[in-house]
Design a protein around this motif. Sequence first.
Motif, short mmCIF file in Angstrom:
data_model
loop_
_atom_site.label_atom_id
_atom_site.label_comp_id
_atom_site.label_asym_id
_atom_site.label_seq_id
_atom_site.Cartn_x
_atom_site.Cartn_y
_atom_site.Cartn_z
N GLU A 34 0.85 5.66 18.24
CA GLU A 34 1.11 6.43 17.51
C GLU A 34 1.54 5.69 16.03
O GLU A 34 2.12 4.72 16.65
N PRO A 35 0.69 6.36 15.05
CA PRO A 35 0.85 5.45 14.13
C PRO A 35 1.88 4.65 13.30
O PRO A 35 3.48 6.08 13.70
N GLY A 58 -5.80 -4.45 21.97
CA GLY A 58 -6.46 -3.66 21.61
C GLY A 58 -6.37 -2.92 20.42
O GLY A 58 -6.77 -2.49 19.39
N ALA A 59 -4.88 -2.79 20.08
CA ALA A 59 -4.30 -1.99 19.09
C ALA A 59 -4.46 -2.14 17.54
O ALA A 59 -4.48 -3.25 18.11
N ASP A 60 -5.05 -1.31 16.82
CA ASP A 60 -4.77 -2.28 15.26
C ASP A 60 -3.33 -2.46 14.69
O ASP A 60 -2.49 -1.59 14.82
N TYR A 61 -3.33 -2.81 14.17
CA TYR A 61 -2.12 -3.53 12.90
C TYR A 61 -2.56 -4.38 11.97
O TYR A 61 -3.39 -5.43 11.96
N VAL A 62 -1.64 -3.98 11.45
CA VAL A 62 -1.59 -4.87 9.62
C VAL A 62 -0.21 -5.99 9.11
O VAL A 62 0.37 -4.61 10.10
N TYR A 63 0.12 -6.62 8.73
CA TYR A 63 0.96 -6.92 8.17
C TYR A 63 1.52 -7.14 7.06
O TYR A 63 0.48 -6.58 5.69
N VAL A 64 2.80 -5.77 6.36
CA VAL A 64 2.69 -5.28 5.05
C VAL A 64 4.05 -6.42 4.58
O VAL A 64 4.82 -6.01 5.53
N LEU A 65 3.57 -7.09 3.42
CA LEU A 65 4.33 -8.02 2.84
C LEU A 65 4.78 -7.45 1.61
O LEU A 65 4.32 -6.84 0.70
N ASP A 66 6.66 -7.74 1.61
CA ASP A 66 6.96 -7.03 0.82
C ASP A 66 6.37 -5.76 0.13
O ASP A 66 6.52 -5.32 -1.13
N GLY A 67 6.46 -4.25 1.14
CA GLY A 67 5.35 -3.21 1.02
C GLY A 67 3.97 -3.23 -0.02
O GLY A 67 4.02 -2.15 -0.36
#
Length: 68
Positions: A34-35, A58-67
């Motif tokens: 779930e997101p 295989g899960a999709d993910y991204v890193y969010v830097l400083d919002g």
Amino acid sequence: MSEPLGATLTDDGACFRVWAPRARSVDVQVRAPEPRKVPMVRDARGVFEARVPGVGAGADYVYVLDGE
């Protein structure tokens, strides 16, 4: 660095690690099962880490830097 960077599967999910020494904050945003956005904890070397249960290969993910 003794532990690998990126996503590593664990018994109950995944461990995410990224080196971002100039970032004030880093979140990992996972899209499966779930997101959700999970804040990461920074160590003295600028490596951020978060353990996220329920995430599989295989899960999709991204890193969010400083919002952003």
